[in-house]
Design an enzyme around this catalytic site. Structure first.
Site, short mmCIF file in Angstrom:
data_model
loop_
_atom_site.label_atom_id
_atom_site.label_comp_id
_atom_site.label_asym_id
_atom_site.label_seq_id
_atom_site.Cartn_x
_atom_site.Cartn_y
_atom_site.Cartn_z
N ASP A 35 0.82 -1.21 0.00
CA ASP A 35 0.00 0.00 0.00
C ASP A 35 0.86 1.26 0.00
O ASP A 35 1.81 1.39 0.79
CB ASP A 35 -0.90 -0.01 1.24
CG ASP A 35 -1.82 1.18 1.31
OD1 ASP A 35 -2.71 1.28 0.44
OD2 ASP A 35 -1.64 2.01 2.22
N ALA A 36 0.53 2.21 -0.87
CA ALA A 36 1.08 3.57 -0.87
C ALA A 36 2.57 3.62 -0.56
O ALA A 36 3.00 4.22 0.42
CB ALA A 36 0.30 4.44 0.12
N VAL A 37 3.37 3.03 -1.44
CA VAL A 37 4.81 2.98 -1.17
C VAL A 37 5.46 4.36 -1.23
O VAL A 37 6.57 4.54 -0.71
CB VAL A 37 5.53 2.01 -2.13
CG1 VAL A 37 5.00 0.60 -1.96
CG2 VAL A 37 5.41 2.47 -3.58
N GLU A 95 1.61 -0.04 -4.83
CA GLU A 95 0.75 1.10 -5.13
C GLU A 95 1.61 2.34 -4.98
O GLU A 95 2.17 2.58 -3.91
CB GLU A 95 -0.45 1.19 -4.18
CG GLU A 95 -1.33 2.39 -4.48
CD GLU A 95 -2.27 2.75 -3.34
OE1 GLU A 95 -3.31 3.37 -3.62
OE2 GLU A 95 -1.96 2.45 -2.18
N HIS A 153 -8.13 6.19 -14.67
CA HIS A 153 -8.66 7.56 -14.79
C HIS A 153 -9.07 7.87 -16.22
O HIS A 153 -10.09 8.52 -16.46
CB HIS A 153 -7.61 8.57 -14.33
CG HIS A 153 -7.22 8.44 -12.88
ND1 HIS A 153 -7.92 7.68 -11.99
CD2 HIS A 153 -6.19 9.00 -12.18
CE1 HIS A 153 -7.35 7.77 -10.79
NE2 HIS A 153 -6.31 8.56 -10.89
N GLN A 185 -11.31 3.49 -5.89
CA GLN A 185 -12.06 4.31 -6.83
C GLN A 185 -13.57 4.20 -6.65
O GLN A 185 -14.30 5.06 -7.11
CB GLN A 185 -11.67 3.95 -8.27
CG GLN A 185 -10.18 4.07 -8.55
CD GLN A 185 -9.62 5.47 -8.29
OE1 GLN A 185 -10.36 6.45 -8.27
NE2 GLN A 185 -8.32 5.56 -8.09
#
Length: 583
Positions: A244-246, A281, A310, A378
């Site tokens: 997650d969110a590296v 991520e 997106h 999302q």
């Protein structure tokens, strides 16, 4: 075994077990140990550090009584593994399915999820990606508020249930990826600061102080993270981890934690004789994340790529608020399909600056980029947790799925997407502390009020109905229009599996032609052309080679053989074989 805890700055440490408090002895590496005397499986224990505590074990494998209670001894040898013949599955060629255990089935457990695995096999899935299982405070939540990173959340079934789930997946040929969170811990039950310097005061993240990856005593923190990864991959037989969110892993060392972790994972893979994968991520759009270590990169095997999401979302829905303002036209989608990153060094209006770096399409395969039409982020981070399906024309949904599942990247579906689930998937929590719960509810509503939403329209995360309303309705699969969408997804995945050109990950072999005015897209995939008409009217699409056959179409339609200008029905997609028949 010994009871052991890493507490390098402590003056005295004791273990509490069987009603006794036993002093522990320090070694040279900041570890404190005490003979365990062969404690039975399930024996409760905890540590006190310089009088604080008792605190659960930072490496606890089992928290049967909740995150605030004492840890329990867990004996790995009690499980008789049934996957001795499992050879693993690489990410190249994968189709990933993201699911949240608590809302995937009415049971909300790993055992309940295992009962639905045959559906995933029939769909054509290769990898099941589980949202975080680390123990957190409360019964239900997304899992990103975990505070015991080594322990499986008990309401899901605990560690035994995860092993049974992995066995069930491997028996069906499914690999298992687990979402892990190393960039922060949750707000309730985090006792790590009372034990050791797990957090750094010199780095900060959106969640507060950063995990200590480069300050004094950070060697032990890095070992805690790498040891956790080993526990999941080796002891629990998982096949990969989603990190997650590296971008929030603040690390100024010459050897970044991601590079160090990837080297260790590759070594374990070699020892086990099966592929192990890391998926990051990252918000940086930096191809170095997935560049091999030998070429100077971090060596992570793949990363989530939000840019293709997106581009698809903005094009199909017409939304242009927030970061969608940088996306939305067919040319942007073409850029994402052929180069993966839309933001590859150019200006981002949303950020007000240039962002990202270009991908070397000649050397970087598309399978290193995990792309999606919907994800937990999302969907769940929308005010009402609304999926695409309730509001979007089903014809457009089929186009989105067709473009995703014929792309050179690794496709990932979010649970229920394959049948256009009508249920929302909201942000939900169940913090027992009323003050924390109130703060979460007010914060959520305040966040969306700032974007113009009526606060009454934003579901309360703490309301149990928000959680239960997010569960999948499996009965939808048998009803139209859901059954038809499910058949479309199955057909697309089957085509990807049986036609190498559709799954070809070589980015430098993908071309995309768009006509903004007509609303048409043509993606070149070897001997196939994926053609889409987004317009409300029939459109003629010019091809570079004559049509040989229609491999798949979203509408009841087929072009005349030999034509180079098929006329697509409104809002439709087709996969056309072109040129001469293969020898």
């Amino acid at each position: 075994m010994d009871f052991a805890v890493w507490a390098p700055t402590a003056g005295e440490v004791a273990v509490h077990v069987d009603g006794d408090e036993r002093p522990m002895t320090r070694d040279g590496d900041g570890w404190w140990r005490a003979p365990a005397g062969g404690p039975a499986h399930g024996t409760r224990y905890a540590f006190s550090v310089d009088g604080a505590g008792p605190c659960p074990d930072p490496r606890s494998l089992w928290q049967p009584d909740g995150v605030h209670a004492r840890s329990a001894v867990y004996d790995h040898a009690r499980h008789a593994w049934g996957d001795a013949g499992w050879a693993g599955r690489p990410l190249a060629g994968a189709v990933i399915y993201e699911l949240h255990v608590g809302t995937f089935t009415p049971a909300g457990t790993l055992a309940g999820a295992a009962e639905r695995l045959d559906h995933l096999v029939d769909l054509g899935i290769t990898h099941v990606e589980l949202m975080p299982l680390a123990a957190f405070d409360g019964t239900h939540g997304w899992g990103y508020d975990g505070v015991h990173l080594w322990a499986v959340h008990e309401p899901y079934g605990g560690p035994d249930a995860l092993k049974a789930f992995v066995d069930a997946c491997h028996a069906r040929g499914l690999a298992v990826v687990l979402d892990v969170v190393y960039n922060h811990l949750g707000p309730s039950g985090n006792r790590l600061p009372q034990i050791a310097p797990y957090f750094a005061g010199h780095h900060h993240t959106p969640w507060g102080a950063a995990v200590n990856l480069d300050g004094p005593h950070s060697d032990g923190v890095r070992e805690w993270i790498i040891g956790n990864a080993r526990s999941w991959l080796v002891d629990f037989h998982l096949d990969g981890l989603r990190l997650d969110a590296v971008h929030a892993l603040r690390d100024d060392r010459a050897l970044h934690i991601l590079e160090e972790l990837s080297a260790e994972v590759d070594a374990w893979s070699a020892a086990l004789g099966r592929p192990l994968s890391l998926i990051a991520e990252s918000d940086r759009n930096d191809p170095a994340t997935v560049t091999p270590r030998a070429a100077g990169g971090r060596g992570i095997h793949a990363q989530w790529n939000d840019d293709l999401h997106h581009a698809l979302h903005a094009l199909l829905t017409g939304e242009r608020h927030g970061y969608y303002g940088d996306f939305g036209d067919p040319a942007t989608l073409a850029h994402a399909l052929t180069r993966m990153f839309v933001h590859d060094g150019g200006h981002s209006a949303f950020r007000g600056r240039r962002h990202g770096r270009p991908v070397d399409t000649a050397t970087t395969p598309g399978w290193r980029f995990v792309c999606s039409l919907q994800t937990h982020d999302q969907v769940g981070n929308r005010a009402r947790g609304d999926r695409l399906s309730p509001a979007l024309d089903p014809r457009l949904l089929r186009i989105g799925a067709g473009l995703l599942l014929s792309a050179p990247s690794t496709p990932m579906l979010f649970m229920g997407e394959e049948w256009a689930a009508g249920t929302p998937w909201c942000y939900f929590t169940s913090f027992p502390d009323p003050e924390l719960g109130r703060a979460v509810s007010e914060g959520r509503r305040g966040e969306f009020a700032g974007h113009g939403w009526d606060t009454e329209d934003v579901p309360d995360p703490q309301d149990p109905a928000t959680f239960t309303g997010s569960r999948l309705d499996w009965g939808e699969r048998e009803r139209e229009p859901h059954a038809g969408m499910l058949a479309w997804y199955r057909a697309l995945i089957a085509l990807r599996r049986t036609q190498p050109d559709i799954a070809d990950p070589r980015l430098d072999r993908v071309r995309c032609a768009v006509d903004d005015d007509a609303g048409t897209i043509v993606v070149h995939r070897g001997g196939f052309r994926v053609v889409a008409n987004l317009a409300e009217e029939r459109r003629t699409v010019g091809l570079d080679a004559p049509v040989r056959a229609c491999a798949l179409a979203s509408e009841d339609w087929g072009p005349e053989e030999g034509t180079v200008a098929p006329a697509l029905p409104a809002r439709s997609l087709a996969v056309l074989a072109v040129g001469d028949a293969p020898a």
